[in-house]
Design an enzyme around this catalytic site. Structure first.
Site, PDB file in Angstrom:
ATOM      1  N   PRO A  88     -15.619 -36.462  42.528  1.00 28.24           N
ATOM      2  CA  PRO A  88     -14.512 -36.825  43.424  1.00 28.24           C
ATOM      3  C   PRO A  88     -13.158 -36.648  42.743  1.00 28.24           C
ATOM      4  CG  PRO A  88     -15.718 -38.779  42.714  1.00 28.24           C
ATOM      5  CD  PRO A  88     -16.486 -37.599  42.217  1.00 28.24           C
ATOM      6  N   GLU A 115     -21.400 -43.121  36.963  1.00 25.98           N
ATOM      7  CA  GLU A 115     -19.944 -42.996  36.817  1.00 25.98           C
ATOM      8  C   GLU A 115     -19.523 -41.589  36.382  1.00 25.98           C
ATOM      9  OE1 GLU A 115     -17.760 -45.495  37.734  1.00 25.98           O
ATOM     10  OE2 GLU A 115     -19.666 -46.270  38.475  1.00 25.98           O
ATOM     11  N   ARG A 160     -23.063 -17.837  52.575  1.00 27.01           N
ATOM     12  CA  ARG A 160     -22.714 -17.043  53.768  1.00 27.01           C
ATOM     13  C   ARG A 160     -21.628 -16.016  53.484  1.00 27.01           C
ATOM     14  NH1 ARG A 160     -18.803 -18.940  56.747  1.00 27.01           N
ATOM     15  NH2 ARG A 160     -19.662 -18.511  58.807  1.00 27.01           N
ATOM     16  N   ASP A 175     -13.854 -16.932  61.137  1.00 28.19           N
ATOM     17  CA  ASP A 175     -14.082 -18.350  60.887  1.00 28.19           C
ATOM     18  C   ASP A 175     -12.779 -19.065  60.592  1.00 28.19           C
ATOM     19  OD1 ASP A 175     -16.782 -18.181  61.076  1.00 28.19           O
ATOM     20  OD2 ASP A 175     -17.124 -18.055  58.913  1.00 28.19           O
TER      21      ASP A 175
HETATM   22  N1  ADE Z   1     -19.439 -36.813  43.799  1.00 29.77           N
HETATM   23  C1  ADE Z   1     -19.086 -37.976  44.362  1.00 29.77           C
HETATM   24  N2  ADE Z   1     -18.158 -37.795  45.306  1.00 29.77           N
HETATM   25  C2  ADE Z   1     -17.912 -36.454  45.349  1.00 29.77           C
HETATM   26  C3  ADE Z   1     -17.052 -35.639  46.122  1.00 29.77           C
HETATM   27  N3  ADE Z   1     -16.226 -36.140  47.043  1.00 29.77           N
HETATM   28  N4  ADE Z   1     -17.069 -34.318  45.887  1.00 29.77           N
HETATM   29  C4  ADE Z   1     -17.865 -33.800  44.953  1.00 29.77           C
HETATM   30  N5  ADE Z   1     -18.706 -34.516  44.203  1.00 29.77           N
HETATM   31  C5  ADE Z   1     -18.737 -35.836  44.392  1.00 29.77           C
END
Ligand code: ADE
Length: 233
Positions: A88, A115, A160, A175
């Site tokens: 994230p 984590e 794709r 697309d």
């Molecule tokens: N791992 C946890 N959340 C994530 C996200 N939003 N994008 C990629 N990997 C992740």
């Protein structure tokens, strides 16, 4: 193209044998190899994590286990692999990112849990001349329980774009996010012409291709204005 995916939940990646990605594999355009990280654990009970230095909640996946896994997998790659780490806290994965990956013959996706992975793993593989770099990528501004769902998204997006994978190669450039004008794709319809009192816009049944193109351009603009005004020029 060969994509290796390393995870402590290899079953999570089973959907990659279905649908478009499955077909890409059957036709030899793509190979997906899924590995269980625990196979490279040297700890009792195949542990792959430890407590974080500096304290705090949760566990961190350890660098020695990842290092052994990634080194062995790289040896089975014909060309320098690109290391992708879904997280994230990465750069947001988008269509240009996917397009830039299609040139790589080998991609290794390292799925984290807990984590995350000891930061020295990303640091180390950035310096390795036998790897094509490291990209930490997020699929959006929300937090998943691990990288597996993100890996599914990324593999399907890349698959794709591999030449010959899409049945109708003309459909990819239209697309959303591949359009030259940067707008969302407009509304689409199929038979029947009337459904629950809702009519297909008559112009689409007119056979007038110039008028249809104009209607589609207007539909794309309206949809973009309503849903993603940030994409308007
Ligand atoms: N791992 C946890 N959340 C994530 C996200 N939003 N994008 C990629 N990997 C992740």
């Amino acid at each position: 193209m060969i994509i290796d995916i390393v995870s402590i939940f290899p079953e999570y990646l089973e959907p990659l044998s279905l649908s478009l990605v499955g077909k890409a594999q059957e036709t030899g355009k793509l190979t997906v190899r899924v590995h269980d990280l625990r196979d490279w654990s040297a700890a009792p009970h195949h542990r792959v994590d430890d407590t974080p230095y500096g304290g705090g909640p949760g566990m961190v996946m350890d660098a020695p286990t990842w290092g052994r896994a990634l080194d062995e997998i790289a040896q089975s790659c014909d060309s320098k692999p690109l290391l992708v780490i879904p997280t994230p806290s990465g750069k947001v994965f988008d269509q240009p990112t996917a397009r830039s990956w299609v040139g790589n013959q080998s991609i290794v996706i390292a799925c984290a849990r807990y984590e995350g992975i000891d930061s020295r793993v990303s640091q180390h593989y950035q310096t390795r001349s036998d790897w094509a770099g490291v990209q930490e990528v997020s699929i959006g501004n929300y937090v998943l329980a691990g990288g597996e769902a993100a890996a599914l998204v990324m593999v399907e997006t890349v698959a794709r774009l591999i030449p010959g994978v899409l049945g109708n190669p003309e459909s990819a450039p239209d697309d959303t996010f591949s359009r030259a004008d940067g707008l969302l794709e407009g509304s689409v319809y199929t038979k029947p012409p009337t459904w629950r009192d809702l009519e297909v816009p008559p112009v689409l049944l007119s056979g007038n291709h110039q008028a249809i193109d104009q209607w589609r351009a207007a539909s794309a603009e309206e949809k973009t204005r309503n849903l993603r005004p940030d994409l308007l020029p």
